[in-house]
Design an enzyme around this catalytic site. Structure first.
Site, PDB file in Angstrom:
ATOM      1  N   CYS A 106       0.836  -1.211   0.000  1.00  0.00           N
ATOM      2  CA  CYS A 106       0.000   0.000   0.000  1.00  0.00           C
ATOM      3  C   CYS A 106       0.866   1.255   0.000  1.00  0.00           C
ATOM      4  CB  CYS A 106      -0.922  -0.034   1.213  1.00  0.00           C
ATOM      5  SG  CYS A 106      -1.794   1.507   1.533  1.00  0.00           S
TER       6      CYS A 106
ATOM      7  N   CYS B 121      -0.033   3.940   2.610  1.00  0.00           N
ATOM      8  CA  CYS B 121       0.382   3.487   3.945  1.00  0.00           C
ATOM      9  C   CYS B 121       1.825   3.897   4.226  1.00  0.00           C
ATOM     10  CB  CYS B 121       0.258   1.967   4.069  1.00  0.00           C
ATOM     11  SG  CYS B 121      -1.423   1.327   3.899  1.00  0.00           S
TER      12      CYS B 121
END
Length: 331
Positions: A32, A35
């Site tokens: 991600c 993230c």
């Protein structure tokens, strides 16, 4: 050295929920991109605010800990969840550093308050003013406040004991407190062991668990010398989506949504029975009738000190209007 805890098991996560007053969790995945962008912000907050047994920062890899992510309905990444005393207090979805910082600023103030008071903050779930006799199942909250108290109805109650409102107080039962209470903050049945309680709700609920606290006095209790010592409930019937209370003959003959048989081992040290429900049968309910059929002893009285409802609250309905949704299944 990083103060952030990397979660490797559900047991470890549950341990942090119990040991830390405030727990901030970053749900992420290695693939991600957002993230990774917000990770440095989370780490700085962890370095600045972590306090042993008070404030803990943790990371959950949603690929390796799928059960934890599913339990808290994490469907997008990153997601940050703040837990207070094991309950979800706030949630931030997406790589939004400003919103995350705002949430954690609030957390910082609370952390300072906790530290200044030696860890005994006013928002503690175990305080006498916010008491609950058993822990919460993961992913659910206390929704007792959804009861429309002014429309509740309790049948066969001894009028010398506390009224129905006493059952939903957030305070610790006087029976567990030091000293004697001037007022009776519990209810007892009157002519026999049976009680019939009607609970209308302010919104549609998904009910997961009922927690019932019953703390009968001992036979040596001076306050009970002239009265019959009450007992705890044994058999309970639950009926959902009723527009009003039932009468006792009707409830005896009717098939319940769920029937519960309690034994001595179901009551914990605080006198609370944690009763999981057949969740599929308690979706989208707007009222509950709780029928205490009998007690566990020979006494003619049963006693209830507190009732807590655990689950999820839905869309709020117009107050005072309660309609029957549909027929209950006959099993």
């Amino acid at each position: 050295m990083s103060k952030t805890v990397s979660i490797t098991s559900a047991a470890q996560f549950d341990g942090l929920l119990k040991s830390s007053r405030l727990l901030v969790v970053d749900f992420y995945a290695d693939w991600c991109g957002p993230c990774k962008q917000v990770a440095p912000v989370f780490e700085k907050l962890s370095q600045a605010l972590s306090r042993e047994n008070l404030v803990t920062f943790a990371k959950v890899d949603t690929d390796s800990q799928k059960d934890i992510a599913q339990a808290y309905n994490v469907t997008s990444l990153p997601t940050f969840i703040v837990f207070r005393n094991g309950k979800v207090a706030d949630k931030v979805t997406g790589a939004n550093p400003l919103k995350l910082q705002a949430v954690v600023k609030k957390l910082s103030d609370e952390a300072a308050s906790l530290q200044n008071n030696g860890g005994e903050g006013s928002s503690g779930g175990d305080s006498d003013d916010n008491w609950r006799g058993a822990g919460l199942p993961r992913g659910y909250t206390d929704i007792t406040s959804q009861i429309e108290v002014q429309r509740t109805d309790l049948l066969n109650v001894d009028l010398t004991t506390g009224g129905v409102r006493a059952l939903f107080q957030s305070s610790k039962p006087s029976a567990l407190s030091k000293g004697k209470s001037a007022t009776k903050d519990w209810v007892e049945s009157d002519t026999d062991q049976q009680l019939m309680l009607f609970l209308p709700f302010q919104s549609m609920l998904k009910l997961h668990t009922i927690q019932i606290t019953s703390i009968p006095p001992t036979e040596s209790d001076d306050d009970e010398d002239d009265d019959e010592v009450p007992t705890r409930p044994r058999t309970i019937k639950l009926f959902t989506n009723r527009p009003h209370n039932l009468d006792f003959d009707e409830a005896e003959d009717m098939a319940a949504t769920q029937q519960i048989e309690l034994s001595e081992s179901d009551w914990n040290a605080d006198g609370t029975a944690n009763i999981p429900l057949r969740y599929v049968k308690f979706q989208n309910i707007n009222s509950l009738v709780l029928f205490v059929v009998d007690g566990e002893g020979d006494s003619e009285k049963t006693r209830l000190d507190r009732i807590r409802l655990i689950g999820e609250a839905g869309e709020k309905r117009e107050m005072g209007k309660l309609g029957k949704i549909g027929d209950e299944p006959g099993e």
